[in-house]
Design an enzyme around this catalytic site. Sequence first.
Site, PDB file in Angstrom:
ATOM      1  N   ARG A 171       0.823  -1.219   0.000  1.00 47.78           N
ATOM      2  CA  ARG A 171       0.000   0.000   0.000  1.00 47.78           C
ATOM      3  C   ARG A 171       0.849   1.257   0.000  1.00 47.78           C
ATOM      4  O   ARG A 171       0.383   2.329  -0.397  1.00 47.78           O
ATOM      5  CB  ARG A 171      -0.979  -0.027   1.185  1.00 47.78           C
ATOM      6  CG  ARG A 171      -2.246  -0.780   0.833  1.00 47.78           C
ATOM      7  CD  ARG A 171      -3.070  -1.100   2.044  1.00 47.78           C
ATOM      8  NE  ARG A 171      -2.554  -2.287   2.729  1.00 47.78           N
ATOM      9  CZ  ARG A 171      -2.897  -2.663   3.939  1.00 47.78           C
ATOM     10  NH1 ARG A 171      -3.746  -1.944   4.625  1.00 47.78           N
ATOM     11  NH2 ARG A 171      -2.391  -3.749   4.475  1.00 47.78           N
ATOM     12  N   GLU A 225       6.881 -11.511  14.992  1.00 48.02           N
ATOM     13  CA  GLU A 225       6.467 -12.107  16.264  1.00 48.02           C
ATOM     14  C   GLU A 225       6.788 -13.604  16.264  1.00 48.02           C
ATOM     15  O   GLU A 225       7.317 -14.146  17.225  1.00 48.02           O
ATOM     16  CB  GLU A 225       4.975 -11.863  16.478  1.00 48.02           C
ATOM     17  CG  GLU A 225       4.563 -12.013  17.917  1.00 48.02           C
ATOM     18  CD  GLU A 225       3.104 -11.664  18.113  1.00 48.02           C
ATOM     19  OE1 GLU A 225       2.497 -11.120  17.172  1.00 48.02           O
ATOM     20  OE2 GLU A 225       2.590 -11.959  19.203  1.00 48.02           O
TER      21      GLU A 225
END
Length: 177
Positions: free
Chosen positions: A64, A101
């Site tokens: 984006r 993560e």
Amino acid sequence: MTAHHVPDLRRHIRVVPDFPKPGIQFYDISTLLAHAGAWRTAVAAMAREVEPFVPDTLVAIESRGFIFAAPIAVELGLGMVMVRKRGKLPGNVHSFSYELEYGNDVVEVSADLIVPGQKVVIVDDLMATGGTCKASVDLLEQVGVETLGCVFLMELAGLGGAERMGVPCRSILQLPA
Ligand code: AMP
């Protein structure tokens, strides 16, 4: 963090709860892009934040970030270089692996587009943890390119993204995480 306040833009961002997974508030730019006036205002506001850095070129983060960087580059008379996920760019690339993560990911930039000593501004739609953008800053630094600053349409408050970046960050809208 931000010089210009554009409150009207906020209502053009659709908030989708629990997307793409439970507990995430997804800030959807589709509704902003579909509105000619809001889209134009957003690009102009971001271009105003980029301009004072006086970069040699823009760096846009997949995917984006490409949407926002392209019209900003044209408006400011700059070129743009794409930072992409692993395996998307042809030819020789510089790569940088960074921790997620769980596991890790890789960002890449075309080697022949890198000019050591160049000063750039990074553009993306949204900064959350700042992990993706920080990986791009580190990738560029590794090849001798200095990031003067990062410009986002949206920044999620309280996730420490701007602190993590180590370079000035500007965002048009500050939103709750
Ligand atoms: P981060 O690396 O955590 O700063 O994540 C940044 C990237 O993930 C941005 O390029 C965004 O497009 C996307 N992203 C992260 N969180 C959200 C969210 N809540 N809504 C929309 N996009 C998000």
